[in-house]
Design an enzyme around this catalytic site. Structure first.
Site, PDB file in Angstrom:
ATOM      1  N   ARG A  19      33.278  48.088  36.166  1.00  0.00           N
ATOM      2  CA  ARG A  19      34.055  47.790  37.378  1.00  0.00           C
ATOM      3  C   ARG A  19      35.549  47.760  37.092  1.00  0.00           C
ATOM      4  O   ARG A  19      36.342  48.318  37.851  1.00  0.00           O
ATOM      5  CB  ARG A  19      33.594  46.476  38.004  1.00  0.00           C
ATOM      6  CG  ARG A  19      32.186  46.556  38.585  1.00  0.00           C
ATOM      7  CD  ARG A  19      31.702  45.210  39.066  1.00  0.00           C
ATOM      8  NE  ARG A  19      31.667  44.296  37.922  1.00  0.00           N
ATOM      9  CZ  ARG A  19      31.856  42.991  37.991  1.00  0.00           C
ATOM     10  NH1 ARG A  19      32.094  42.406  39.147  1.00  0.00           N
ATOM     11  NH2 ARG A  19      31.801  42.239  36.919  1.00  0.00           N
ATOM     12  N   ASN A  37      28.798  44.664  41.378  1.00  0.00           N
ATOM     13  CA  ASN A  37      27.472  44.751  40.787  1.00  0.00           C
ATOM     14  C   ASN A  37      26.405  44.517  41.839  1.00  0.00           C
ATOM     15  O   ASN A  37      26.580  43.700  42.743  1.00  0.00           O
ATOM     16  CB  ASN A  37      27.303  43.702  39.682  1.00  0.00           C
ATOM     17  CG  ASN A  37      28.102  44.030  38.436  1.00  0.00           C
ATOM     18  OD1 ASN A  37      28.448  45.174  38.189  1.00  0.00           O
ATOM     19  ND2 ASN A  37      28.383  43.015  37.637  1.00  0.00           N
TER      20      ASN A  37
END
Length: 89
Positions: A19, A37
């Site tokens: 990320r 996520n």
């Protein structure tokens, strides 16, 4: 032309700075949206910006950061969404 895509990235993509790396790349490409996520171990991204930049980002997602092991990337174009920045959650 501005476009928005949702991407679901599968493989070893959690716990490998996926990320944060995605956020860095999105900023480099001038994109907005998010990366977060999912409970199943995938990462979902919303990519909004110029079509050429989004295409480059989608290509990058197939590799991801060095620690990642991407096995699949599913993408879907969605209606334009205007975000001010690229966030991670």
């Amino acid at each position: 032309m501005n476009v928005s895509y949702i991407a679901h990235v599968s493989g070893k993509v959690q716990g490998v700075y996926f990320r944060a790396s995605s956020q860095q790349m999105a900023i480099e490409y001038g994109l907005s949206g998010y990366a977060h996520n999912l409970a199943d171990g995938d990462v979902e991204l919303l990519l909004c910006g110029e079509e050429e930049s989004v295409s480059k980002m989608l290509l990058w997602l197939n590799e991801g950061p060095p620690q990642a092991e991407v096995t699949n990337v599913e993408t879907k174009q969605v209606p334009w969404q205007n975000h001010n920045h690229f966030s991670i959650g």
